[in-house]
Design a protein around this motif. Structure first.
Motif, PDB file in Angstrom:
ATOM      1  N   ILE A 150       0.842  -1.189   0.000  1.00  0.00           N
ATOM      2  CA  ILE A 150       0.000   0.000   0.000  1.00  0.00           C
ATOM      3  C   ILE A 150       0.875   1.237   0.000  1.00  0.00           C
ATOM      4  O   ILE A 150       1.813   1.355   0.783  1.00  0.00           O
ATOM      5  N   ASN A 151       0.539   2.150  -0.899  1.00  0.00           N
ATOM      6  CA  ASN A 151       1.247   3.419  -0.995  1.00  0.00           C
ATOM      7  C   ASN A 151       0.243   4.553  -0.932  1.00  0.00           C
ATOM      8  O   ASN A 151      -0.767   4.533  -1.630  1.00  0.00           O
ATOM      9  N   HIS A 152       0.499   5.514  -0.072  1.00  0.00           N
ATOM     10  CA  HIS A 152      -0.411   6.662   0.073  1.00  0.00           C
ATOM     11  C   HIS A 152       0.443   7.914  -0.076  1.00  0.00           C
ATOM     12  O   HIS A 152       0.729   8.614   0.888  1.00  0.00           O
ATOM     13  N   ALA A 153       0.857   8.165  -1.308  1.00  0.00           N
ATOM     14  CA  ALA A 153       1.853   9.188  -1.578  1.00  0.00           C
ATOM     15  C   ALA A 153       1.310  10.617  -1.546  1.00  0.00           C
ATOM     16  O   ALA A 153       2.055  11.565  -1.361  1.00  0.00           O
ATOM     17  N   SER A 154       0.006  10.756  -1.735  1.00  0.00           N
ATOM     18  CA  SER A 154      -0.559  12.097  -1.735  1.00  0.00           C
ATOM     19  C   SER A 154      -1.897  12.084  -1.017  1.00  0.00           C
ATOM     20  O   SER A 154      -2.419  11.020  -0.664  1.00  0.00           O
TER      21      SER A 154
END
Lengths: 109, 117
Positions: free
Chosen positions: B69-73
């Motif tokens: 999981i990536n929550h970059a913005s």
């Protein structure tokens, strides 16, 4: 442990009234939510209760008793499109939503 | 209400491949995004919670290396199912919330149905 109980399935007649109950035991309480979910779709928000009492929104009403760990969703003037699963969820002390397994409501003509 | 989109809505892939699912909040900044999995006739199962710019918090039993999981913005989170297997076939739903809301309501995306052959 944390637990949300609601009936697995209910059947009602078009035009009638149905009450879906939800009892909960959670670590803390920061609100109770009801969601509607049609088969194959994501849940949609119906109601939110954080204080005791009845919240009315059109044909749908939701009731909460924090002392009893109890809520119900009341649906009036049932329509065929109300056939769906109704999910009860409680937000605990960590602000995490604890979900019930859902109640499948079947509406018959 | 706030709108959350998911892409793709449906994906079929071969066993062993990786699949990326995107979740976007279209008209608000989502400080927190949630990923759920739902098997047929079962309730939502929270997989992980992610806050923008930090690592996701996974629920017990969810493999971190398998579900990336990536929550970059503040408007985008992605879930990558790595080396997918048939048992990963499920309905994946994301939701987003914002501290700007009075009660931190979760707004759900439409879901992604993953079928692994």
């Amino acid at each position: 442990g944390q637990n949300i109980d609601q009936p697995t399935e209910m059947t009602a007649t078009e035009g009638a009234i149905v009450q879906i109950n939800c009892t909960y035991q959670t670590s803390g309480f920061n609100g109770l939510f009801w969601y509607q979910q049609h088969a194959g779709e994501a849940p949609t928000f119906l109601s939110y209760n954080v204080l005791d009492g009845l919240e009315e929104k059109g044909r749908f009403s939701s009731f909460l008793s924090r002392s009893k760990g109890y809520s119900y969703l009341l649906l009036k003037e049932l329509q065929m499109k109300d056939s769906a699963s109704y999910l009860c969820a409680v937000r605990d002390s960590n602000y995490q939503l604890i979900w019930g397994a859902g109640t499948k409501l079947i509406i018959k003509p | 209400g706030a709108v959350v989109s998911q892409h793709p809505s449906r994906v079929i892939c071969k066993s062993g491949t990786s699949v990326k699912i995107e979740c976007r909040s279209l008209d608000f900044q989502a400080t927190t995004m949630f990923w759920y999995r739902q098997f047929p006739k079962q309730s939502l199962m929270l997989m992980a919670t992610s806050n923008e710019g930090s690592k996701a918090t996974y629920e017990q039993g969810v493999e971190k290396d398998k579900f990336l999981i990536n929550h970059a913005s503040l408007t985008l989170s992605t879930l990558t199912v790595t080396s997918a297997h048939p048992e990963d076939s499920s309905f994946y739903i994301c939701s987003a919330s914002s501290i700007a809301e009075d009660y931190n309501e979760q707004f759900f995306g439409p879901g992604t149905r993953l079928t692994v052959l």
